[in-house]
Write a protein that holds these residues in place. Structure first.
Motif, mmCIF file in Angstrom:
data_model
loop_
_atom_site.group_PDB
_atom_site.id
_atom_site.type_symbol
_atom_site.label_atom_id
_atom_site.label_comp_id
_atom_site.label_asym_id
_atom_site.label_seq_id
_atom_site.Cartn_x
_atom_site.Cartn_y
_atom_site.Cartn_z
ATOM 1 N N ASN A 152 0.927 -1.130 0.018
ATOM 2 C CA ASN A 152 0.027 0.072 -0.064
ATOM 3 C C ASN A 152 0.867 1.146 0.022
ATOM 4 O OD1 ASN A 152 -2.103 -1.939 2.284
ATOM 5 N ND2 ASN A 152 -2.818 -1.017 0.336
ATOM 6 N N TYR A 153 0.418 2.160 -0.900
ATOM 7 C CA TYR A 153 1.041 3.513 -0.988
ATOM 8 C C TYR A 153 0.037 4.488 -0.454
ATOM 9 C CZ TYR A 153 4.929 1.481 -3.884
ATOM 10 O OH TYR A 153 5.762 0.689 -4.483
ATOM 11 N N PRO A 154 -0.062 4.970 0.799
ATOM 12 C CA PRO A 154 -0.903 6.105 0.929
ATOM 13 C C PRO A 154 -0.566 7.459 0.125
ATOM 14 C CG PRO A 154 0.830 6.036 2.883
ATOM 15 C CD PRO A 154 1.094 4.749 1.865
ATOM 16 N N LEU A 155 -1.582 8.032 -0.270
ATOM 17 C CA LEU A 155 -1.533 9.170 -1.251
ATOM 18 C C LEU A 155 -1.888 10.535 -0.261
ATOM 19 C CD1 LEU A 155 -3.105 8.183 -4.626
ATOM 20 C CD2 LEU A 155 -0.522 7.713 -3.628
ATOM 21 N N SER A 222 -13.186 13.079 8.055
ATOM 22 C CA SER A 222 -12.469 14.440 7.349
ATOM 23 C C SER A 222 -13.615 14.741 6.337
ATOM 24 C CB SER A 222 -11.097 14.550 7.032
ATOM 25 O OG SER A 222 -11.098 13.564 5.733
ATOM 26 N N ASP A 223 -13.250 15.666 5.453
ATOM 27 C CA ASP A 223 -13.974 16.375 4.290
ATOM 28 C C ASP A 223 -13.181 15.941 2.921
ATOM 29 O OD1 ASP A 223 -11.743 18.027 4.439
ATOM 30 O OD2 ASP A 223 -13.152 20.013 4.314
ATOM 31 N N LYS A 224 -12.336 15.132 2.850
ATOM 32 C CA LYS A 224 -11.523 14.929 1.784
ATOM 33 C C LYS A 224 -11.268 13.289 1.799
ATOM 34 C CE LYS A 224 -8.943 19.094 1.550
ATOM 35 N NZ LYS A 224 -7.793 19.966 1.480
ATOM 36 N N PRO A 225 -11.258 12.608 0.406
ATOM 37 C CA PRO A 225 -11.011 11.347 0.405
ATOM 38 C C PRO A 225 -9.506 10.689 1.142
ATOM 39 C CG PRO A 225 -11.743 12.067 -1.801
ATOM 40 C CD PRO A 225 -11.391 13.274 -0.788
ATOM 41 N N ARG A 226 -9.581 9.664 1.427
ATOM 42 C CA ARG A 226 -8.143 8.897 1.822
ATOM 43 C C ARG A 226 -7.851 7.857 1.180
ATOM 44 N NH1 ARG A 226 -7.256 4.614 2.415
ATOM 45 N NH2 ARG A 226 -8.674 3.767 3.937
ATOM 46 N N PRO A 227 -7.273 8.051 -0.005
ATOM 47 C CA PRO A 227 -6.802 7.058 -1.053
ATOM 48 C C PRO A 227 -5.390 6.285 -0.853
ATOM 49 C CG PRO A 227 -6.394 9.291 -2.006
ATOM 50 C CD PRO A 227 -6.638 9.499 -0.713
ATOM 51 N N ASN A 228 -5.385 5.098 -1.304
ATOM 52 C CA ASN A 228 -4.143 4.662 -1.413
ATOM 53 C C ASN A 228 -4.078 3.517 -2.481
ATOM 54 O OD1 ASN A 228 -4.442 1.760 -0.671
ATOM 55 N ND2 ASN A 228 -4.903 2.578 1.403
ATOM 56 N N ILE A 229 -2.888 3.396 -2.987
ATOM 57 C CA ILE A 229 -2.638 2.474 -4.271
ATOM 58 C C ILE A 229 -2.599 1.063 -3.288
ATOM 59 C CG2 ILE A 229 -1.002 1.850 -5.846
ATOM 60 C CD1 ILE A 229 -0.574 4.606 -6.441
ATOM 61 N N ALA A 230 -3.027 -0.026 -3.925
ATOM 62 C CA ALA A 230 -2.893 -1.351 -3.440
ATOM 63 C C ALA A 230 -2.505 -2.345 -4.703
ATOM 64 C CB ALA A 230 -4.221 -1.727 -3.020
ATOM 65 N N LEU A 231 -1.319 -2.894 -4.425
ATOM 66 C CA LEU A 231 -0.683 -3.767 -5.483
ATOM 67 C C LEU A 231 -0.542 -4.972 -4.596
ATOM 68 C CD1 LEU A 231 2.316 -1.690 -6.867
ATOM 69 C CD2 LEU A 231 0.040 -1.687 -7.523
ATOM 70 N N ILE A 232 -0.629 -6.214 -5.349
ATOM 71 C CA ILE A 232 -0.412 -7.528 -4.750
ATOM 72 C C ILE A 232 0.748 -8.159 -5.582
ATOM 73 C CG2 ILE A 232 -1.496 -9.671 -4.103
ATOM 74 C CD1 ILE A 232 -3.933 -8.581 -3.574
ATOM 75 N N TYR A 233 1.929 -8.634 -4.722
ATOM 76 C CA TYR A 233 2.661 -9.548 -5.425
ATOM 77 C C TYR A 233 2.484 -10.850 -4.857
ATOM 78 C CZ TYR A 233 4.756 -5.212 -6.292
ATOM 79 O OH TYR A 233 5.086 -3.714 -6.975
ATOM 80 N N SER A 234 2.534 -11.781 -5.924
ATOM 81 C CA SER A 234 2.393 -13.425 -5.564
ATOM 82 C C SER A 234 3.433 -14.261 -5.990
ATOM 83 C CB SER A 234 1.343 -13.915 -6.240
ATOM 84 O OG SER A 234 0.069 -13.036 -6.020
ATOM 85 N N SER A 235 3.859 -15.426 -4.913
ATOM 86 C CA SER A 235 4.476 -16.224 -5.421
ATOM 87 C C SER A 235 4.109 -17.010 -6.846
ATOM 88 C CB SER A 235 4.744 -17.450 -4.422
ATOM 89 O OG SER A 235 5.162 -18.406 -4.653
ATOM 90 N N THR A 236 5.167 -17.177 -7.696
ATOM 91 C CA THR A 236 4.831 -17.551 -8.742
ATOM 92 C C THR A 236 3.890 -18.979 -9.086
ATOM 93 O OG1 THR A 236 5.653 -17.861 -11.405
ATOM 94 C CG2 THR A 236 7.015 -18.649 -9.506
ATOM 95 N N SER A 237 4.599 -19.889 -7.953
ATOM 96 C CA SER A 237 3.681 -21.159 -7.839
ATOM 97 C C SER A 237 2.401 -21.165 -7.433
ATOM 98 C CB SER A 237 4.876 -22.051 -7.001
ATOM 99 O OG SER A 237 4.656 -21.588 -5.723
ATOM 100 N N THR A 238 2.050 -20.074 -6.833
ATOM 101 C CA THR A 238 0.506 -19.939 -6.166
ATOM 102 C C THR A 238 0.068 -18.785 -6.496
ATOM 103 O OG1 THR A 238 1.653 -18.874 -4.240
ATOM 104 C CG2 THR A 238 1.355 -21.407 -4.138
#
Length: 276
Positions: A152-155, A222-238
């Motif tokens: 997660n990257y909080p913006l 608050s009065d503004k959005p709280r976004p974050n970017i969400a990436l998932i990395y996975s083991s190649t076998s699963t």
């Protein structure tokens, strides 16, 4: 944790830093590295997601005042594989790769590319949950290795007021596999009796977490959005699925070898998806 000025300048973590981060994820379920990405980049990403959120709300006829998604006012939105989101400083950040490779292997894959936003005027928290269900069914009573890491990257600066993620660290990712089946344990009932905290994160930080760690989104007062970017990395076998990301050929062709490796099983040559 914070990294040194030398590590930030070089874009490379020291071996001791990598070891600490890996052990924190293995033992505690997550690591948070504060203030890594520059504010100029974070502001650009935040502004672009803000444009998408307006369209997403309008298309789905969501109203902040009336509430949506059971009053949580939480939006999960896939991101288009285009700039500024597909920049290699996000999808293949060297700090992230240093840590992820140690846990999942250097042949791991990027399998999820989206955003999570807590919108204003939410009245309820999400149910406590893990991002992955039982891998081997409700009767498998053994802990299994980490197979997916969420990044997660909080913006924006995340604090008590704007809907921080609440996490249950220190063991919820270490239960037997069967515990991640919804039929085995009632997480919302059990979680209030366990230790948790709301994760405050300066904008541009990086949180890396085992996808089994219990967590939930909380109301944004608050009065503004709280976004974050969400990436998932996975083991190649699963890896849970293949071809979930649509990547234009010209975008793929400009990637480094490492970035190409991360997305090698995705839909290369497809048109960019629309966020709404």
């Amino acid at each position: 944790m914070r990294v040194s000025a030398e590590e930030l300048a070089s874009g490379k973590l020291l071996p001791a830093t990598i070891e600490l981060a890996v052990q924190l994820i293995q033992v505690n379920g997550y690591v948070l590295i504060e203030e890594v990405l520059p504010r100029t980049q974070i502001d650009q990403l935040n502004n672009r997601i803000g444009d998408f959120l307006e369209g997403f709300m309008a298309k789905n006829e969501f109203s902040l005042e009336e509430g949506f998604h059971d009053g949580t006012n939480h939006i999960g939105m896939y991101l288009p594989f285009e700039q500024p989101f597909c920049d290699e400083s996000l999808i293949a950040h060297p700090f992230v790769m240093d840590i992820v490779d140690q846990i999942l292997g250097s042949d791991c894959e990027l399998t999820y590319f989206a955003s999570n936003t807590s919108m204003p005027k939410g009245t309820k928290s999400q149910d406590v949950h893990a991002d992955m269900g039982a891998r081997f069914g409700s009767r498998f009573g053994v802990n299994v290795p980490i197979t997916n890491l969420v990044v997660n990257y909080p913006l924006v600066d995340v604090n008590d007021e704007n809907g921080p993620m609440e996490v249950w660290p220190g063991g919820t990712h270490l239960h037997p596999d069967s515990w991640y089946s919804c039929k085995v344990v009632n997480k919302p009932e059990l979680a209030p009796h366990m230790l948790s905290f709301k994760a405050h994160m300066p904008a541009g930080s990086i949180m890396i977490r085992d996808d089994r760690m219990w967590h939930r989104g909380t109301p944004n007062r608050s009065d503004k959005p709280r976004p974050n970017i969400a990436l998932i990395y996975s083991s190649t076998s699963t890896a849970p699925y293949q071809g979930g990301l649509q990547i234009p050929q010209e975008t793929y062709d400009q990637f480094s070898d490492r970035a190409k490796q991360l997305v090698r099983k995705q839909k290369i040559g497809a048109e960019v998806i629309k966020p709404y």
